[in-house]
Design a protein around this motif. Structure first.
Motif, PDB file in Angstrom:
ATOM      1  N   VAL A 212     137.595  39.575  88.157  1.00 14.27           N
ATOM      2  CA  VAL A 212     136.586  39.408  88.884  1.00 14.27           C
ATOM      3  C   VAL A 212     136.627  38.106  90.245  1.00 14.27           C
ATOM      4  CG1 VAL A 212     133.945  37.790  88.550  1.00 14.27           C
ATOM      5  CG2 VAL A 212     134.963  38.931  87.058  1.00 14.27           C
ATOM      6  N   LEU A 239     129.976  41.664  89.642  1.00 16.49           N
ATOM      7  CA  LEU A 239     128.958  40.522  88.675  1.00 16.49           C
ATOM      8  C   LEU A 239     128.777  41.314  87.173  1.00 16.49           C
ATOM      9  CD1 LEU A 239     126.960  38.501  89.338  1.00 16.49           C
ATOM     10  CD2 LEU A 239     125.141  40.671  90.307  1.00 16.49           C
ATOM     11  N   THR A 242     130.695  39.271  84.852  1.00 13.08           N
ATOM     12  CA  THR A 242     130.847  37.885  84.906  1.00 13.08           C
ATOM     13  C   THR A 242     129.138  37.569  84.008  1.00 13.08           C
ATOM     14  OG1 THR A 242     128.603  37.975  87.080  1.00 13.08           O
ATOM     15  CG2 THR A 242     131.253  37.207  86.785  1.00 13.08           C
ATOM     16  N   ASP A 243     128.686  38.435  83.712  1.00 17.70           N
ATOM     17  CA  ASP A 243     127.465  38.670  82.703  1.00 17.70           C
ATOM     18  C   ASP A 243     127.961  39.722  81.858  1.00 17.70           C
ATOM     19  OD1 ASP A 243     125.467  38.389  84.733  1.00 17.70           O
ATOM     20  OD2 ASP A 243     125.468  40.143  85.001  1.00 17.70           O
ATOM     21  N   SER A 248     128.435  31.999  84.489  1.00 21.13           N
ATOM     22  CA  SER A 248     127.751  32.076  85.421  1.00 21.13           C
ATOM     23  C   SER A 248     127.706  31.515  87.033  1.00 21.13           C
ATOM     24  CB  SER A 248     126.199  31.242  84.701  1.00 21.13           C
ATOM     25  OG  SER A 248     127.166  29.998  84.912  1.00 21.13           O
ATOM     26  N   ASN A 250     131.218  31.900  88.542  1.00 18.70           N
ATOM     27  CA  ASN A 250     131.866  32.781  89.911  1.00 18.70           C
ATOM     28  C   ASN A 250     130.837  33.768  90.133  1.00 18.70           C
ATOM     29  OD1 ASN A 250     134.331  31.658  90.166  1.00 18.70           O
ATOM     30  ND2 ASN A 250     135.001  32.623  87.848  1.00 18.70           N
ATOM     31  N   SER A 251     129.800  34.026  89.583  1.00 19.63           N
ATOM     32  CA  SER A 251     128.538  34.761  89.825  1.00 19.63           C
ATOM     33  C   SER A 251     127.830  33.944  91.050  1.00 19.63           C
ATOM     34  CB  SER A 251     127.831  35.058  88.548  1.00 19.63           C
ATOM     35  OG  SER A 251     127.228  33.989  88.708  1.00 19.63           O
ATOM     36  N   LEU A 254     128.991  35.629  93.918  1.00 24.47           N
ATOM     37  CA  LEU A 254     128.866  36.998  94.623  1.00 24.47           C
ATOM     38  C   LEU A 254     127.006  37.403  94.906  1.00 24.47           C
ATOM     39  CD1 LEU A 254     130.832  38.176  90.941  1.00 24.47           C
ATOM     40  CD2 LEU A 254     131.534  39.123  93.127  1.00 24.47           C
ATOM     41  N   HIS A 255     126.728  36.642  93.584  1.00 28.98           N
ATOM     42  CA  HIS A 255     125.347  36.592  94.272  1.00 28.98           C
ATOM     43  C   HIS A 255     124.996  36.532  95.832  1.00 28.98           C
ATOM     44  CE1 HIS A 255     124.296  36.541  90.089  1.00 28.98           C
ATOM     45  NE2 HIS A 255     123.272  37.176  90.437  1.00 28.98           N
ATOM     46  N   TYR A 274     119.213  38.415  95.355  1.00 27.22           N
ATOM     47  CA  TYR A 274     120.450  37.964  94.934  1.00 27.22           C
ATOM     48  C   TYR A 274     120.410  36.372  95.864  1.00 27.22           C
ATOM     49  CZ  TYR A 274     121.784  42.473  93.014  1.00 27.22           C
ATOM     50  OH  TYR A 274     121.610  43.654  92.023  1.00 27.22           O
TER      51      TYR A 274
END
Length: 611
Positions: A212, A239, A242-243, A248, A250-251, A254-255, A274
């Protein structure tokens, strides 16, 4: 100890589960460890290190730093270099997390310096790699990209040669390289390093969290280099992973990347979605990510909302800067207090050193005094032994002289008797024989016959007397004096002790070629052996024999007494004296004994040693 480690491991698992329970758990663990009574400073240092680990897992860095410092102080005091270096590595991590990059750099280099002086085992090299990786992170944050790349490469080269499973750790360093290449504008190197990561299918499948991070950095590289063909697909793919792994944290990045991408492409609704999502997730984690989310929203939103987010950003940024300064000051204060404690410890250590030096001097003086007194006593003992040896020599020489005088008197007496027999008796007998021979003129047969018988008898007497005279005038065999002394000793001792004896000796032993010193030792050892038989053996008979085997005189003393266990018997002063004497003649003493079957003492003396 095993229970303590299991307890700590279980507690660490709980600390990771919920932040609100961390303080309670740490407090209970702290009380538990504090209740352990130990006078071992190193054990206490290990306990402080474990508390520091617990605070680190709970992200309470100032407390972690405090206990790491306490542990480091003791490890350093006892020159435990490996434990000191590992603790310094942890301290460097705390400092880097709180943006004390200068302090972190110093701690990391100090840790590496300690590791360099140790044998380069797999464990040592592992922590060297960890320190180099941390230095890469520090210099990346300071935007010293060349130094960052250098230390990442060092970390990577070491990790590649480590024994064990370091696949995830290698992947993490490679991902860091992707990031620093991107930040330094070396986009092609960033892409090449990313391709190196994804070419390892085992890493991608076994460690999706690393995959990721690599996807996120690769997507950002594409974005910054203007290569937008694979975007936003790369971000969305990351993403989705990560889900699936419930990652959460590292997300958040990405967001943010997606919000930034959609905003640049005028897709405002998607950008806001996002960006707000990143902001909500950031609240549960690091303030830096929340700060980035607020800045992003200030750019995406318009009007009052943009102003509101910008104000929040400024407020949070100011508070973070104050908090960072406070933490750095606190770290500095802890270091200062630690230095004060170390200086105090140095002063105490110096006082102890002088006390030890004085004690050692007094101890050495006492030891020297003892050695001098002991040496004097030993010299007196040696002088006494020398005088005793001289006395023994003198006694033996007197014994030999007395024996020689007796032999001389015997020889003189034998010579006198021989002369008397030869000159007196034989002369008279010879005269008588001539007289009888003259009477042989008598013609009577009977007279002649009678005279002839007398004459023959006189001849016989003459021959017998002559034979005795010659035997009396013959010298004794040389060297027989010492054997006579031994015979006298055995006969006298056994008579006094009520023992029967049998004495035999080999005529091949030339006692004349053996020095008086050796003869005295033989005499004394035989005397001591007979005395021990009388005192301990309860024997009725003793056999003493002298034999010559390969130029070695063997004295064998065998009794029919009660015997004893040779392995369990204690050496008395008599046996010690025998061992001492056997050492003087460079011989061997061997004792064989069996209960109810008697004892055999064998003394071997080489005859070639002189004399």
């Amino acid at each position: 100890m095993k229970f303590t480690l299991l307890f700590l491991f279980f507690s660490i698992c709980i600390l990771n589960a919920q932040q609100s329970e961390n303080l309670n758990k740490i407090d209970s663990i702290h009380k538990y460890i504090s209740s352990i009574k130990s006078s071992d400073s190193l054990s206490i240092a290990h306990q402080h290190y474990q508390i520091g680990e617990l605070y680190r897992y709970a992200l309470i860095n100032d407390s972690a730093y405090y206990y790491y410092q306490k542990a480091k102080k003791v490890f350093k005091q006892f020159d435990n270099r490996f434990e000191t270096s590992v603790t310094l590595y942890r301290l460097a991590g705390m400092q880097a997390y709180d943006k004390d990059y200068t302090g972190s750099e110093v701690s990391a280099f100090e840790s590496i310096a300690l590791l360099e002086d140790l044998p380069q085992t797999n464990e040592i090299r592992k922590f060297k790699a960890y320190n180099y990786n941390l230095l890469g992170i520090i210099f990346d944050e300071l935007e010293l990209f060349e130094d960052s790349i250098k230390y990442y490469d060092l970390a990577l080269s070491i990790k590649m040669g480590l024994e064990g499973d370091f696949e995830r750790s290698i992947g993490a360093t490679l991902n860091n390289l992707v990031k620093v290449y991107r930040r330094s504008g070396q986009f092609q190197l960033a892409k090449d390093t990313y391709n190196q990561i994804i070419s390892n299918k085992s890493l991608v499948n076994s460690h999706p969290d690393i995959y990721v991070l690599a996807l996120g950095n690769y997507g950002k590289t594409l974005y910054e280099s203007g290569d937008l063909e694979q975007l936003p697909g790369i971000y969305l793919k990351a993403l989705k992973i990560t889900d699936s792994i419930n990652d959460s944290y590292n997300s958040i990045i990405l967001h943010q990347h997606l919000a930034e991408y959609y905003n640049d492409n005028n897709l405002t609704d998607s950008a806001k979605y996002y960006a707000y999502k990143a902001k909500e997730i950031s609240k549960d984690y690091a303030n830096d990510d929340l700060l980035k989310s607020l800045m992003l929203l200030s750019k995406i939103e318009e009007g009052e909302k943009a102003t509101k987010f910008l104000e929040q950003y400024v407020t949070l940024s100011d508070s973070l800067q104050k908090a960072e300064r406070a933490i750095r000051n606190k770290f500095a204060r802890i270091r200062f207090e630690t230095q004060q404690i170390e200086q105090e410890n140095i002063r105490i250590a110096r006082e102890r050193m002088w006390l030890i030096i004085i004690s050692v001097i007094l101890l050495v003086a006492a030891l020297l005094l003892y050695v001098i007194i002991s040496q004097r006593a030993k010299n007196k003992e040696l002088e006494f032994n020398r005088q005793q040896q001289e006395a023994n020599e003198e006694i033996y020489n007197l014994m030999l002289a007395q024996n020689d005088k007796i032999e001389e008197a015997r020889a003189l007496e034998k010579k006198r008797i021989s002369e008397e027999l030869h000159d007196g008796v034989l002369g008279r007998l010879f005269g008588t024989r001539l007289s009888l021979d003259s009477l042989n003129l008598n013609p009577s047969v009977e007279a002649i016959k009678t005279r002839g018988q007398y004459i023959d008898e006189l001849k016989t007497i003459e021959e017998d007397i002559r034979k005795v005279s010659h035997e009396l005038n013959t010298d004794f065999v040389s060297g027989s004096g010492f054997v006579d002394i031994i015979e006298t000793l055995v006969e006298t001792q056994t008579n006094a002790y009520g023992l029967e004896y049998d004495l035999s000796h080999d005529d091949d032993i030339h006692w004349d070629g053996v020095s008086n010193k050796y003869k005295i030792h033989v005499y004394r050892m035989l005397q001591e052996a007979l005395h021990n038989i009388y005192k301990h053996a309860e024997a009725t008979k003793v056999d003493v024999s002298f034999k010559l085997k390969n130029d070695v005189i063997c004295l064998i003393i065998k009794d029919d007494g009660s015997g004893f266990d040779v392995n369990k018997a204690k050496s008395g002063i008599g046996l010690k004296n025998m061992n001492s004497r056997i050492g003087e003649v460079e011989g061997n003493l061997h004792i064989e004994s069996e209960k109810e079957k008697g004892t055999t003492v064998t003394i071997e003396i080489p005859t070639k040693i002189e004399v």
